[in-house]
Motif scaffolding. Structure first.
Motif, PDB file in Angstrom:
ATOM      1  N   ARG A  23     -19.635  47.248 -68.094  1.00  0.00           N
ATOM      2  CA  ARG A  23     -20.348  45.987 -67.983  1.00  0.00           C
ATOM      3  C   ARG A  23     -20.114  45.039 -69.166  1.00  0.00           C
ATOM      4  N   PRO A  24     -20.077  45.511 -70.413  1.00  0.00           N
ATOM      5  CA  PRO A  24     -19.852  44.560 -71.512  1.00  0.00           C
ATOM      6  C   PRO A  24     -18.572  43.746 -71.348  1.00  0.00           C
ATOM      7  N   SER A  25     -17.501  44.384 -70.910  1.00  0.00           N
ATOM      8  CA  SER A  25     -16.240  43.658 -70.713  1.00  0.00           C
ATOM      9  C   SER A  25     -16.332  42.685 -69.552  1.00  0.00           C
ATOM     10  N   LYS A  26     -16.986  43.112 -68.484  1.00  0.00           N
ATOM     11  CA  LYS A  26     -17.105  42.253 -67.306  1.00  0.00           C
ATOM     12  C   LYS A  26     -17.912  40.991 -67.616  1.00  0.00           C
ATOM     13  N   THR A  27     -19.065  41.158 -68.249  1.00  0.00           N
ATOM     14  CA  THR A  27     -19.900  39.990 -68.549  1.00  0.00           C
ATOM     15  C   THR A  27     -19.251  39.118 -69.615  1.00  0.00           C
ATOM     16  N   GLY A  28     -18.500  39.740 -70.513  1.00  0.00           N
ATOM     17  CA  GLY A  28     -17.785  38.952 -71.517  1.00  0.00           C
ATOM     18  C   GLY A  28     -16.802  37.986 -70.883  1.00  0.00           C
ATOM     19  N   GLU A  29     -16.136  38.434 -69.824  1.00  0.00           N
ATOM     20  CA  GLU A  29     -15.223  37.546 -69.100  1.00  0.00           C
ATOM     21  C   GLU A  29     -15.963  36.388 -68.450  1.00  0.00           C
ATOM     22  N   LEU A  30     -17.064  36.694 -67.790  1.00  0.00           N
ATOM     23  CA  LEU A  30     -17.814  35.640 -67.093  1.00  0.00           C
ATOM     24  C   LEU A  30     -18.337  34.590 -68.062  1.00  0.00           C
TER      25      LEU A  30
ATOM     26  N   ASP B  29     -11.007  43.389 -55.536  1.00  0.00           N
ATOM     27  CA  ASP B  29     -10.432  44.244 -56.567  1.00  0.00           C
ATOM     28  C   ASP B  29     -11.300  44.114 -57.825  1.00  0.00           C
ATOM     29  N   ASN B  30     -10.935  43.214 -58.728  1.00  0.00           N
ATOM     30  CA  ASN B  30     -11.597  43.157 -60.025  1.00  0.00           C
ATOM     31  C   ASN B  30     -12.786  42.214 -60.063  1.00  0.00           C
ATOM     32  N   ALA B  31     -13.676  42.489 -60.999  1.00  0.00           N
ATOM     33  CA  ALA B  31     -14.834  41.643 -61.259  1.00  0.00           C
ATOM     34  C   ALA B  31     -14.427  40.505 -62.201  1.00  0.00           C
TER      35      ALA B  31
ATOM     36  N   SER C 224     -12.498  47.539 -64.206  1.00  0.00           N
ATOM     37  CA  SER C 224     -12.943  46.191 -63.865  1.00  0.00           C
ATOM     38  C   SER C 224     -13.215  45.969 -62.393  1.00  0.00           C
ATOM     39  N   ASP C 225     -13.139  47.015 -61.566  1.00  0.00           N
ATOM     40  CA  ASP C 225     -13.334  46.804 -60.137  1.00  0.00           C
ATOM     41  C   ASP C 225     -14.755  46.345 -59.832  1.00  0.00           C
ATOM     42  N   ALA C 226     -14.869  45.471 -58.845  1.00  0.00           N
ATOM     43  CA  ALA C 226     -16.128  44.783 -58.561  1.00  0.00           C
ATOM     44  C   ALA C 226     -17.107  45.653 -57.790  1.00  0.00           C
ATOM     45  N   THR C 227     -18.368  45.620 -58.220  1.00  0.00           N
ATOM     46  CA  THR C 227     -19.486  46.246 -57.529  1.00  0.00           C
ATOM     47  C   THR C 227     -20.433  45.150 -57.030  1.00  0.00           C
ATOM     48  N   THR C 228     -21.471  45.554 -56.322  1.00  0.00           N
ATOM     49  CA  THR C 228     -22.461  44.577 -55.875  1.00  0.00           C
ATOM     50  C   THR C 228     -23.085  43.845 -57.065  1.00  0.00           C
ATOM     51  N   ALA C 229     -23.397  44.578 -58.123  1.00  0.00           N
ATOM     52  CA  ALA C 229     -23.971  43.942 -59.317  1.00  0.00           C
ATOM     53  C   ALA C 229     -23.038  42.884 -59.882  1.00  0.00           C
ATOM     54  N   ASP C 230     -21.738  43.131 -59.824  1.00  0.00           N
ATOM     55  CA  ASP C 230     -20.772  42.149 -60.331  1.00  0.00           C
ATOM     56  C   ASP C 230     -20.734  40.905 -59.450  1.00  0.00           C
TER      57      ASP C 230
END
Length: 400
Positions: free
Chosen positions: A122-129, A211-213, A248-254
């Motif tokens: 999650r830290p990497s995913k939210t950092g991108e957003l 694929d990715n978030a 980095s694959d996307a989940t519902t939370a992403d």
């Protein structure tokens, strides 16, 4: 096609210096270290991550505990067959997928305990957003507002395609060396065929296998929003992963995080975010998180309920490199092997949008393959500098 389905050697990671071998030997240890540093894990999680690091570099594949919630599922997916063997001697797709399952187990994702359900990526995913790059991309979206609808959706299709360059796992192990662009960047382009499969009355169903978030999921969602708005489709079904997977694959939370990011923007980005939020509420956008999405198997082995879901779609689009490997089979196909033949099992029209980051490729013309090999050797297969849009318009395993 002929009665016999085409085949080719399954990709394994047993050749030192190969891309699959470097993934297991270098990328996976780097990912474990990144996860260990990303969140303040307690001593039990730290010890489990250290044990996984040692196992995946020096040990053999170990089965899940008998009380694991998905033990039976992994037995069905081949765990007992591969237990006791080297990570490098089993199919690469299987060993990669199982690594991520063990990683989630090590951090306590499946519980019981306080870390149950906590996404280690999650830290990497939210950092991108939250990045300046995302701000700039969302602001640039307003340039599309006054363009013709057809031009707008084609631009967003291109954004969805090249958004795969934001893959966090790929970035993590990138050496950051010089990039050489070689023609053609788009090695196959069936985009006109793709558009022709969506009925002009805007009543069809688009199934998109994400694929990715992060910065890739955002353009995927923008494309869906535009297609619903025009309208080019009446409904979208978005398949995401039930659990964090492949960094980095996307989940519902992403998906929810990405929608909140869109709705916090301005201009067209916010309008599209509001459209998608409403579409979830009224059934025009549906989320699916099938367990098979995290399977180590190709989609040719999909269960009947998932097959029925795809069969009901007007068009199914698979995004990204991993989904492409699973769609065509993770094999050393000759690059000119027809895409239609290796996807003939699929129960409806299917398309692939993918930037190239692994050695699996089908559907190239001989001239395109020759030009790429002459310009770059084999680097074009894994460098992320080339992409494809491939479509099989046929229906069902017999192409009817």
């Amino acid at each position: 096609m002929s009665d016999a389905a085409p085949t080719a050697p399954v990709i394994r990671a047993d050749e030192p210096g190969s891309f699959p071998h470097s993934t297991l030997a270098e990328r996976h240890p780097a990912i474990i270290r990144q996860v260990r540093d990303a969140l303040p894990y307690e001593p039990p999680q730290q010890r489990a991550l250290d044990a996984l690091l040692k196992n995946c570099t020096e040990g053999v594949i170990e089965p899940l505990p008998a009380d694991a919630p998905d033990h039976a599922r992994w037995v069905d997916w081949g765990m007992d067959t591969y237990a006791g063997r080297s990570w490098f001697d089993v199919p690469w797709l299987w060993s990669e997928s199982y690594f991520y399952r063990l990683l989630l187990g090590a951090v306590g994702y499946f519980g019981p305990g306080a870390w149950c359900g906590v996404d280690p990526f999650r830290p990497s995913k939210t950092g991108e957003l939250d990045s300046a790059e995302t701000d700039a991309e969302l602001s640039a979206l307003d340039a599309l507002r006054d363009r013709p609808a057809d031009e707008r959706v084609r631009a967003l299709l291109s954004g969805s395609l090249w958004g795969n360059r934001a893959d966090l796992s790929f970035q993590l192990s990138s050496q950051g060396g010089e990039r050489r662009e070689a023609a053609p960047d788009l090695v196959a382009d069936h985009s006109d065929l793709l558009w022709s499969l969506l009925p002009p009355d805007g009543t069809g169903t688009l199934c998109l296998v994400a694929d990715n978030a992060g910065r890739e999921l955002v353009p995927d969602l923008l494309l869906i929003a535009a297609l619903l708005t025009e309208p080019r489709i009446g409904r979208a079904v978005l398949h995401v992963k039930p659990d964090p997977y492949y960094v980095s694959d996307a989940t519902t939370a992403d998906v929810i995080d990405a929608l909140r990011r869109l709705r916090s923007a301005t201009g067209l980005a916010r309008e599209y975010g509001d459209t998608l939020w409403s579409a979830l509420g009224d059934g025009r956008l549906i989320l699916r998180a099938h367990p098979f999405s995290c399977s180590p198997l190709p989609y040719a082995d999909m269960p009947d309920d998932l097959r029925a879901d795809f069969a009901a779609a007007t068009l199914t689009v698979f995004k990204g490199d991993l989904n492409y490997r699973r769609l065509v089979g993770d094999r050393y196909w000759p690059p000119t092997t027809p895409f239609d033949e290796v996807t003939a099992y699929f129960p409806g029209p299917v398309a692939a949008l993918r930037t190239l980051k692994s050695e699996v490729i089908t559907g190239l013309s001989p001239s395109t393959e020759a030009a790429l090999n002459q310009a770059e050797g084999r680097k074009w297969l894994t460098g992320g500098t080339h992409a494809l849009i491939q479509v099989n318009p046929s229906h069902g395993p017999d192409g009817q």
